[in-house]
Write a protein that holds these residues in place. Structure first.
Motif, short mmCIF file in Angstrom:
data_model
loop_
_atom_site.label_atom_id
_atom_site.label_comp_id
_atom_site.label_asym_id
_atom_site.label_seq_id
_atom_site.Cartn_x
_atom_site.Cartn_y
_atom_site.Cartn_z
N ALA A 38 0.94 -1.16 0.07
CA ALA A 38 0.03 -0.01 0.18
C ALA A 38 0.70 1.14 -0.09
CB ALA A 38 -0.91 0.13 1.22
N ASP A 39 1.84 1.27 0.83
CA ASP A 39 2.87 2.39 0.93
C ASP A 39 3.61 2.49 -0.56
OD1 ASP A 39 2.19 2.79 3.18
OD2 ASP A 39 4.03 1.83 4.20
N ALA A 40 3.97 1.49 -1.03
CA ALA A 40 4.35 1.46 -2.55
C ALA A 40 3.49 2.16 -3.40
CB ALA A 40 5.07 0.15 -3.04
N HIS A 41 2.34 1.66 -3.46
CA HIS A 41 1.34 2.35 -4.44
C HIS A 41 1.15 3.73 -4.23
CE1 HIS A 41 -2.74 3.40 -5.77
NE2 HIS A 41 -2.56 2.04 -6.46
N ARG A 42 0.93 4.04 -2.84
CA ARG A 42 0.76 5.59 -2.58
C ARG A 42 1.91 6.59 -3.14
NH1 ARG A 42 0.94 5.17 2.64
NH2 ARG A 42 -1.43 4.12 2.77
N ARG A 43 3.17 5.95 -2.92
CA ARG A 43 4.40 6.73 -3.45
C ARG A 43 4.46 6.67 -5.08
NH1 ARG A 43 7.02 3.73 0.59
NH2 ARG A 43 7.69 2.19 -0.95
N PHE A 44 4.00 5.58 -5.56
CA PHE A 44 3.94 5.58 -7.23
C PHE A 44 2.83 6.65 -7.55
CE2 PHE A 44 2.54 3.83 -11.11
CZ PHE A 44 3.61 4.17 -11.94
N MET A 46 1.85 9.40 -6.00
CA MET A 46 2.36 10.71 -5.94
C MET A 46 3.31 10.95 -7.20
SD MET A 46 2.74 10.62 -1.98
CE MET A 46 4.09 11.91 -2.09
N PHE A 47 4.15 10.03 -7.52
CA PHE A 47 4.81 10.15 -8.76
C PHE A 47 4.40 10.47 -10.03
CE2 PHE A 47 7.37 8.24 -12.19
CZ PHE A 47 8.57 8.94 -12.09
N VAL A 48 3.40 9.69 -10.05
CA VAL A 48 2.47 9.97 -11.49
C VAL A 48 1.75 11.40 -11.29
CG1 VAL A 48 0.65 9.06 -12.61
CG2 VAL A 48 2.37 7.70 -11.69
N GLN A 49 1.36 11.65 -10.35
CA GLN A 49 0.64 13.02 -10.09
C GLN A 49 1.77 14.06 -10.24
OE1 GLN A 49 -1.23 12.88 -6.49
NE2 GLN A 49 -2.88 11.77 -6.95
N GLU A 50 2.89 14.04 -9.92
CA GLU A 50 3.76 15.08 -9.97
C GLU A 50 4.27 15.14 -11.45
OE1 GLU A 50 5.44 17.31 -8.10
OE2 GLU A 50 3.78 16.43 -6.58
N ILE A 51 4.63 13.85 -12.26
CA ILE A 51 4.84 13.91 -13.67
C ILE A 51 3.47 14.64 -14.34
CG2 ILE A 51 5.08 12.31 -15.67
CD1 ILE A 51 7.46 12.61 -13.79
N ALA A 52 2.27 14.33 -14.08
CA ALA A 52 1.26 14.72 -14.77
C ALA A 52 1.32 16.27 -14.42
CB ALA A 52 -0.18 14.12 -14.33
#
Length: 62
Positions: A38-44, A46-52
């Motif tokens: 769940a933590d890894a999913h949350r971090r990923f 957040m990463f995708v949102q920053e790229i967007a």
């Protein structure tokens, strides 16, 4: 030794104690693993949102 462990050993239920310890350990590892996932999913996410956000910034800035 704890009183519970002594009682189990005296009754000869070592197999039940071993099974309980194995099941407890396996369940604990499963819960830990699910939290890590769940933590890894949350971090990923957040990463995708920053790229967007960067893509929107570069698209609007041009």
């Amino acid at each position: 030794m704890s009183e519970l462990t002594t009682t189990i050993i005296e009754r000869g239920d070592l197999a039940h104690l071993a099974l309980f310890l194995w099941a407890s350990g396996a369940s604990t590892l499963l819960v830990w693993n699910m939290r890590q996932l769940a933590d890894a999913h949350r971090r990923f996410n957040m990463f995708v949102q920053e790229i967007a956000a960067l893509n929107r910034l570069f698209r609007n800035g041009s």
